[in-house]
Design an enzyme around this catalytic site. Structure first.
Site, PDB file in Angstrom:
ATOM      1  N   ASN A   1       0.856  -1.192   0.000  1.00  0.00           N
ATOM      2  CA  ASN A   1       0.000   0.000   0.000  1.00  0.00           C
ATOM      3  C   ASN A   1       0.889   1.237   0.000  1.00  0.00           C
ATOM      4  O   ASN A   1       2.109   1.137   0.038  1.00  0.00           O
ATOM      5  CB  ASN A   1      -0.965  -0.025   1.194  1.00  0.00           C
ATOM      6  CG  ASN A   1      -0.218  -0.060   2.515  1.00  0.00           C
ATOM      7  OD1 ASN A   1       0.528   0.852   2.830  1.00  0.00           O
ATOM      8  ND2 ASN A   1      -0.407  -1.136   3.272  1.00  0.00           N
TER       9      ASN A   1
ATOM     10  N   ASP B   1      -4.713  -6.152   5.054  1.00  0.00           N
ATOM     11  CA  ASP B   1      -5.755  -6.965   5.680  1.00  0.00           C
ATOM     12  C   ASP B   1      -5.715  -8.407   5.197  1.00  0.00           C
ATOM     13  O   ASP B   1      -6.145  -9.308   5.891  1.00  0.00           O
ATOM     14  CB  ASP B   1      -7.141  -6.374   5.383  1.00  0.00           C
ATOM     15  CG  ASP B   1      -7.338  -5.050   6.118  1.00  0.00           C
ATOM     16  OD1 ASP B   1      -6.894  -4.962   7.272  1.00  0.00           O
ATOM     17  OD2 ASP B   1      -7.910  -4.109   5.528  1.00  0.00           O
TER      18      ASP B   1
ATOM     19  N   LYS C   1       8.471 -18.033  -9.430  1.00  0.00           N
ATOM     20  CA  LYS C   1       7.847 -16.914 -10.141  1.00  0.00           C
ATOM     21  C   LYS C   1       6.674 -17.435 -10.987  1.00  0.00           C
ATOM     22  O   LYS C   1       6.830 -18.421 -11.711  1.00  0.00           O
ATOM     23  CB  LYS C   1       8.894 -16.239 -11.027  1.00  0.00           C
ATOM     24  CG  LYS C   1       8.390 -14.983 -11.666  1.00  0.00           C
ATOM     25  CD  LYS C   1       9.435 -14.347 -12.550  1.00  0.00           C
ATOM     26  CE  LYS C   1       8.784 -13.259 -13.364  1.00  0.00           C
ATOM     27  NZ  LYS C   1       9.564 -12.870 -14.522  1.00  0.00           N
TER      28      LYS C   1
ATOM     29  N   PRO D   1      -3.742 -11.489  10.568  1.00  0.00           N
ATOM     30  CA  PRO D   1      -4.158 -11.185  11.940  1.00  0.00           C
ATOM     31  C   PRO D   1      -4.371  -9.685  12.094  1.00  0.00           C
ATOM     32  O   PRO D   1      -3.602  -8.897  11.531  1.00  0.00           O
ATOM     33  CB  PRO D   1      -2.959 -11.642  12.787  1.00  0.00           C
ATOM     34  CG  PRO D   1      -1.813 -11.782  11.847  1.00  0.00           C
ATOM     35  CD  PRO D   1      -2.388 -12.017  10.481  1.00  0.00           C
ATOM     36  N   ASP D   2      -5.406  -9.292  12.818  1.00  0.00           N
ATOM     37  CA  ASP D   2      -5.590  -7.868  13.118  1.00  0.00           C
ATOM     38  C   ASP D   2      -4.797  -7.594  14.401  1.00  0.00           C
ATOM     39  O   ASP D   2      -5.248  -7.919  15.506  1.00  0.00           O
ATOM     40  CB  ASP D   2      -7.077  -7.539  13.302  1.00  0.00           C
ATOM     41  CG  ASP D   2      -7.294  -6.034  13.413  1.00  0.00           C
ATOM     42  OD1 ASP D   2      -6.451  -5.354  14.051  1.00  0.00           O
ATOM     43  OD2 ASP D   2      -8.292  -5.531  12.854  1.00  0.00           O
ATOM     44  N   ILE D   3      -3.635  -7.016  14.233  1.00  0.00           N
ATOM     45  CA  ILE D   3      -2.693  -6.886  15.353  1.00  0.00           C
ATOM     46  C   ILE D   3      -3.278  -5.980  16.432  1.00  0.00           C
ATOM     47  O   ILE D   3      -3.266  -6.300  17.619  1.00  0.00           O
ATOM     48  CB  ILE D   3      -1.344  -6.336  14.850  1.00  0.00           C
ATOM     49  CG1 ILE D   3      -0.836  -7.180  13.676  1.00  0.00           C
ATOM     50  CG2 ILE D   3      -0.316  -6.314  15.974  1.00  0.00           C
ATOM     51  CD1 ILE D   3       0.301  -6.569  12.900  1.00  0.00           C
TER      52      ILE D   3
ATOM     53  N   LYS E   1     -14.720   1.821  14.408  1.00  0.00           N
ATOM     54  CA  LYS E   1     -13.488   1.017  14.406  1.00  0.00           C
ATOM     55  C   LYS E   1     -12.919   0.926  15.816  1.00  0.00           C
ATOM     56  O   LYS E   1     -12.449  -0.110  16.244  1.00  0.00           O
ATOM     57  CB  LYS E   1     -12.488   1.690  13.463  1.00  0.00           C
ATOM     58  CG  LYS E   1     -11.360   0.809  13.015  1.00  0.00           C
ATOM     59  CD  LYS E   1     -10.568   1.441  11.869  1.00  0.00           C
ATOM     60  CE  LYS E   1     -11.219   1.197  10.521  1.00  0.00           C
ATOM     61  NZ  LYS E   1     -10.483   1.796   9.420  1.00  0.00           N
TER      62      LYS E   1
ATOM     63  N   LYS F   1     -12.386  -2.605  17.562  1.00  0.00           N
ATOM     64  CA  LYS F   1     -11.033  -3.101  17.869  1.00  0.00           C
ATOM     65  C   LYS F   1     -10.676  -2.971  19.353  1.00  0.00           C
ATOM     66  O   LYS F   1      -9.619  -3.388  19.770  1.00  0.00           O
ATOM     67  CB  LYS F   1     -10.012  -2.344  17.014  1.00  0.00           C
ATOM     68  CG  LYS F   1     -10.273  -2.493  15.508  1.00  0.00           C
ATOM     69  CD  LYS F   1      -9.022  -2.285  14.695  1.00  0.00           C
ATOM     70  CE  LYS F   1      -9.308  -2.409  13.210  1.00  0.00           C
ATOM     71  NZ  LYS F   1      -8.122  -2.686  12.418  1.00  0.00           N
TER      72      LYS F   1
HETATM   73  N1  CTP Z   1      -4.321  -2.845  11.962  1.00  0.00           N
HETATM   74  C1  CTP Z   1      -3.621  -3.895  12.507  1.00  0.00           C
HETATM   75  N2  CTP Z   1      -3.605  -5.105  11.903  1.00  0.00           N
HETATM   76  C2  CTP Z   1      -4.304  -5.313  10.747  1.00  0.00           C
HETATM   77  C3  CTP Z   1      -5.038  -4.239  10.178  1.00  0.00           C
HETATM   78  C4  CTP Z   1      -5.023  -3.020  10.805  1.00  0.00           C
HETATM   79  O1  CTP Z   1      -2.976  -3.716  13.543  1.00  0.00           O
HETATM   80  N3  CTP Z   1      -4.276  -6.497  10.170  1.00  0.00           N
HETATM   81  C5  CTP Z   1      -4.365  -1.570  12.668  1.00  0.00           C
HETATM   82  C6  CTP Z   1      -3.658  -0.425  11.986  1.00  0.00           C
HETATM   83  O2  CTP Z   1      -2.315  -0.331  12.377  1.00  0.00           O
HETATM   84  C7  CTP Z   1      -4.470   0.771  12.459  1.00  0.00           C
HETATM   85  C8  CTP Z   1      -5.872   0.208  12.622  1.00  0.00           C
HETATM   86  O3  CTP Z   1      -5.694  -1.190  12.751  1.00  0.00           O
HETATM   87  O4  CTP Z   1      -4.055   1.215  13.725  1.00  0.00           O
HETATM   88  C9  CTP Z   1      -6.834   0.522  11.556  1.00  0.00           C
HETATM   89  O5  CTP Z   1      -6.393   0.142  10.307  1.00  0.00           O
HETATM   90  P1  CTP Z   1      -7.338   0.307   9.012  1.00  0.00           P
HETATM   91  O6  CTP Z   1      -6.607  -0.268   7.869  1.00  0.00           O
HETATM   92  O7  CTP Z   1      -7.822   1.712   8.913  1.00  0.00           O
HETATM   93  O8  CTP Z   1      -8.554  -0.584   9.448  1.00  0.00           O
HETATM   94  P2  CTP Z   1      -9.094  -1.927   8.928  1.00  0.00           P
HETATM   95  O9  CTP Z   1      -9.012  -2.922  10.018  1.00  0.00           O
HETATM   96  O10 CTP Z   1      -8.404  -2.291   7.680  1.00  0.00           O
HETATM   97  O11 CTP Z   1     -10.614  -1.613   8.682  1.00  0.00           O
HETATM   98  P3  CTP Z   1     -11.352  -1.215   7.316  1.00  0.00           P
HETATM   99  O12 CTP Z   1     -10.853  -2.155   6.293  1.00  0.00           O
HETATM  100  O13 CTP Z   1     -12.779  -1.380   7.680  1.00  0.00           O
HETATM  101  O14 CTP Z   1     -11.016   0.205   7.059  1.00  0.00           O
END
Ligand code: CTP
Length: 402
Positions: free
Chosen positions: A208, A276, A286, A303-305, A337, A341
């Site tokens: 990204n 995500d 490749k 994982p959503d850290i 959010k 979270k």
């Molecule tokens: N974050 C994280 N781990 C992930 C995704 C996000 O720790 N796998 C944390 C980011 O560092 C940030 C927060 O979550 O502090 C929000 O990230 P954002 O990308 O805006 O949120 P998403 O969870 O991707 O939600 P959405 O897709 O609905 O915007």
């Protein structure tokens, strides 16, 4: 500045010992006085004469040197300093510190001291990654010892990787942070920053547009307030700040593991733009064009850290700060959010292309907490970072959510 600070510098026996000559000079330029201690092994790399000439004072070398005991006993020597710095901290030295061995002057001083200790590890990459060293590192951190580095790069032994001793300016920044009387002195703060790269095959990845600028500025501002900062960074465009414990990662999974390894911390700031999803089974070869058309990529969820750490029942940081990058209905989405979270604060920003924020030098944020949504003016990213660091210091100072 380090005016009138006394630093006891224990020079370990590694090739990086040569950098300590420069370190002594630069510490003195900042007003510190340096009392050097050499181990037997370090004398193979730097001479007592050059070290004492630069330090402008006696070099301590031997536990049983009676003259030293007459002048200043080892107990007093270890306690007269404001900070004990071990550079380079070899694998052997770290192991000794963990086990509490005291069989030479350096290790005895480390056992006898009641002043803070900072180590700058340096060793071969395999030695660094060896489970024994990693175990020792975790124990030293748990014992309250600060760590700067190591860096990644080419090594004297010809190999490449993590294990090079930090550069002198980084060690100085870490020393200044450890000795700072800032409000975050003694607090350990984790910052995640930058994008993650999720491999498709050995040459392609999904990424990204995050530059890592805001996370880097936050880490720098926290260091300036005296925090011990663990900086877990994905592949960012901007160089990492000085004076942090740097952990470089590529993928979300690696970032998640690095965050676990960094705990416990007093506060966690999750500024990284974590992918995500990852490609479910990245190819180890490749991907080639075929007559059958384009490949189909299947995704798996990362994982959503932030959510995972916020929801920890044991070891949750006292303050957890998340970020929300949104392109529309910023406050509404960010508030939802925060609840989803379970973090304490969300720093929300509008990253729609017209704002120029993603990859730019400014940021316009809204801080969402229990107190509602607080809109900050559009500021440089460094200024946003300074404000946020000050708020974190306030929150930790008032024993936020014990
Ligand atoms: N974050 C994280 N781990 C992930 C995704 C996000 O720790 N796998 C944390 C980011 O560092 C940030 C927060 O979550 O502090 C929000 O990230 P954002 O990308 O805006 O949120 P998403 O969870 O991707 O939600 P959405 O897709 O609905 O915007």
């Amino acid at each position: 500045m380090l005016a009138s600070k006394n630093i006891l510098l224990i020079i370990g026996g590694g090739i990086a010992a040569y950098k300590t000559l420069d370190l002594i000079r630069r510490l003195q330029d900042r007003g510190a006085s340096v009392t050097p201690v050499l181990t037997k092994a370090s004398e193979e790399f730097v001479t007592p004469l050059s070290v004492s000439a630069l330090a402008g004072r006696k070099v301590y070398r031997d536990l049983f040197d009676l003259t030293d005991e007459a002048e200043m006993g080892h107990i007093q020597l270890s306690r007269s300093a404001d900070l004990v710095v071990v550079a380079p901290a070899t694998a052997d030295m770290m192991a000794k510190m963990v086990s509490g061995l005291a069989n030479d002057l350096a290790s005895t001083l480390l056992m006898a001291t009641d002043t803070p200790v900072l180590i700058a590890p340096a060793m071969n990459v395999r030695m660094w990654h060896h489970p024994a060293t990693q175990r020792n590192l975790a124990q030293l951190k748990a014992d309250g010892i600060s760590v700067v580095g190591p860096d990644e790069g080419g090594m004297a032994c010809g190999e490449y990787g993590l294990g090079r001793m930090s550069e002198v300016p980084d060690i100085i920044a870490a020393i200044e942070a450890r000795l700072s009387d800032g409000p975050l002195k003694g607090k350990r703060v984790l910052v995640t920053s930058g994008p993650t790269h999720e491999p498709i095959d050995p040459v392609r990845y999904i990424a990204n547009r995050s530059s890592g600028a805001q996370g880097t500025a936050i880490a720098r501002a926290l260091v300036a307030l005296g925090a011990d900062v663990v900086f877990v960074s994905g592949p960012a465009d901007v160089p990492p700040p000085e004076g942090v414990e740097l952990v470089r990662v590529e993928t979300a999974q690696q970032m998640s593991d690095a965050v676990d390894a960094a705990l416990p911390v007093d506060a966690g700031v999750f500024a990284a733009a974590v992918a995500d999803w990852r490609v479910a089974s990245a190819s180890d070869r490749k991907l080639k064009k075929t007559r059958d058309g384009m490949p189909t990529l299947e995704f798996a969820e990362n994982p959503d850290i932030l959510a995972r750490v916020s929801k920890m029942t044991k070891g949750r940081p006292g303050l957890v700060v998340g970020f929300a990058a949104e392109t529309d209905d910023v406050v509404e989405h960010a508030t939802a959010k925060r609840a989803r979270k379970s973090c304490d604060w969300i720093v929300a920003n509008d990253v729609s292309p017209a704002t120029g924020i993603m990859g730019g030098s400014e940021n316009a944020v809204i801080l969402i907490s229990d107190d509602g949504a607080e809109e900050w003016p559009r500021l440089g990213k460094a200024e946003v970072a300074t404000r946020l660091a000050a708020r974190i210091a306030d929150a930790l100072g008032t024993q936020y959510k014990e």
